[in-house]
Design an enzyme around this catalytic site. Structure first.
Site, PDB file in Angstrom:
ATOM      1  N   CYS A 208       0.840  -1.190   0.000  1.00 57.99           N
ATOM      2  CA  CYS A 208       0.000   0.000   0.000  1.00 57.99           C
ATOM      3  C   CYS A 208       0.878   1.244   0.000  1.00 57.99           C
ATOM      4  O   CYS A 208       2.076   1.176   0.236  1.00 57.99           O
ATOM      5  CB  CYS A 208      -0.908   0.028   1.230  1.00 57.99           C
ATOM      6  SG  CYS A 208      -1.816  -1.495   1.541  1.00 57.99           S
TER       7      CYS A 208
ATOM      8  N   ASN B 182       1.197  -2.717   5.457  1.00 56.23           N
ATOM      9  CA  ASN B 182       1.835  -4.010   5.674  1.00 56.23           C
ATOM     10  C   ASN B 182       3.341  -3.857   5.889  1.00 56.23           C
ATOM     11  O   ASN B 182       4.020  -3.139   5.150  1.00 56.23           O
ATOM     12  CB  ASN B 182       1.562  -4.915   4.469  1.00 56.23           C
ATOM     13  CG  ASN B 182       1.786  -6.369   4.785  1.00 56.23           C
ATOM     14  OD1 ASN B 182       1.604  -6.810   5.926  1.00 56.23           O
ATOM     15  ND2 ASN B 182       2.165  -7.151   3.786  1.00 56.23           N
TER      16      ASN B 182
ATOM     17  N   ARG C 101      -4.793   7.011   1.144  1.00 59.38           N
ATOM     18  CA  ARG C 101      -3.949   5.851   0.860  1.00 59.38           C
ATOM     19  C   ARG C 101      -4.564   5.020  -0.255  1.00 59.38           C
ATOM     20  O   ARG C 101      -5.747   5.147  -0.600  1.00 59.38           O
ATOM     21  CB  ARG C 101      -3.805   5.004   2.115  1.00 59.38           C
ATOM     22  CG  ARG C 101      -5.107   4.466   2.709  1.00 59.38           C
ATOM     23  CD  ARG C 101      -5.422   3.033   2.350  1.00 59.38           C
ATOM     24  NE  ARG C 101      -4.379   2.106   2.669  1.00 59.38           N
ATOM     25  CZ  ARG C 101      -4.158   1.597   3.884  1.00 59.38           C
ATOM     26  NH1 ARG C 101      -4.960   1.921   4.890  1.00 59.38           N
ATOM     27  NH2 ARG C 101      -3.174   0.742   4.085  1.00 59.38           N
TER      28      ARG C 101
END
Length: 330
Positions: free
Chosen positions: A2, A79, A16
């Site tokens: 991401c 992540n 995002r």
């Protein structure tokens, strides 16, 4: 993988891309002030700041991918496998917080990054999953308001908070690598390049955009960090609210992952499931999905922040195509 961005100006816009190979039942979820937030180890919050963002709801708790609160504070989890370090809960002076609780725990109690840094200094991230069906997610976080941004990383030495003047965060490696990696691209520019190779030769650019030659175009986290930092630095601000929101989506569009272009080890495609823009000054959460590129927003106002129940807004994922039937005869 991401990419998260904070675009700090008079108001502050945050957002995002969420890049995954599957969904987790995510919806836009509003958490009003009187919704009871129960944490595994920390005291229950019966009143708190209202939250709005993208979340999956598990056992009554919103598991936010990212959210903003009514004070203008934003937080997004990304992540961070192989690097995120969590610990066993230990009774004592530290606040034991599970990773899936961190966003509501911070945003429910803090008005600003400065206040959040005080809370995080006493936080111990513990190795606890939401339930038996969902694993512990290895994460690090972008935390921002209209004045500053920081990166929050769980390290073997404990939780670390780093100033983030770039206002960008992607995935592995750790944040310190990404900041050092930027030095490899100091020469890129939005302006036409100068002839430093052989000033004695009449070398001139043959195309616009050549000042950006060398800017990485692949979909790795390191390249997306550089590309987002470059575009954010040179993006022209819109003159209207709609134009500024539109520009923010264009910014994040430069790091979006098309379906099939990034594969997991098992061959499953990872792609940008949704893109969002949080505008706290408007009380609006804007989003697009992979299937539907038309911008949709969910808003709150003073009247609907005082409830005691979660409100979930299913994502509009059907492709919105509009036929233009009327033209001008010339």
């Amino acid at each position: 993988m991401c990419t998260a961005v904070s675009h700090i100006d008079t108001y502050g816009y945050f957002g995002r891309t969420l890049d995954l190979d599957r969904g987790y039942g995510e919806q836009v979820v509003a958490t009003p002030r009187r919704f009871v937030l129960n944490f595994r180890f920390c005291p229950t919050l019966r009143t708190h700041y209202a939250l709005l963002g993208m979340a999956a709801v598990a056992e009554g708790l919103p598991l936010y991918f990212e959210a903003m609160n009514e004070c203008g504070l934003f937080m997004a989890g990304l992540n961070f496998p192989h690097f995120a370090a969590y610990f066993a809960p230990v009774a004592g002076k530290k606040d034991n917080v599970a990773p899936f609780e961190l966003i509501p725990w911070v945003l429910a109690q803090c008005r600003s990054v400065e206040e959040a840094k005080v809370k995080l200094a006493n936080c111990r991230l513990v190795d606890v999953a939401p339930n038996d069906r969902l694993p512990v997610a290895p994460l690090h976080w972008l935390l921002a308001d209209s004045h500053e941004a920081v990166t929050v990383e769980p390290t073997p030495r404990g939780l670390r908070v780093y100033p983030n003047a770039v206002g960008v965060l992607t995935n592995n490696p750790p944040f310190s690598f990404h900041m050092h990696h930027l030095t490899h691209f100091m020469q890129v520019s939005a302006a036409p390049p100068q002839n430093n190779l052989r000033p004695d030769l009449p070398l001139v650019p043959y195309s616009l955009g050549m000042g950006g030659m060398g800017l990485p175009g692949d979909l790795s986290s390191a390249s997306r960090f550089v590309r987002a930092a470059f575009v954010k630095a040179h993006l022209q601000k819109g003159e209207t609210e709609a134009a500024r929101v539109g520009q923010f989506f264009h910014l994040l569009g430069t790091v979006a992952q098309p379906y099939g272009c990034t594969q997991l080890p098992d061959g499953a495609p990872e792609y940008t499931r949704y893109t969002c823009c949080c505008a706290p000054h408007q009380g609006r959460y804007y989003y697009t999905t992979y299937e539907n590129s038309r911008i949709t927003f969910v808003s709150w106002d003073a009247d609907n922040r005082d409830g005691d129940r979660l409100v979930a807004y299913p994502l509009l994922t059907n492709l919105a195509v509009h036929a233009q039937k009327t033209g001008n005869v010339l």
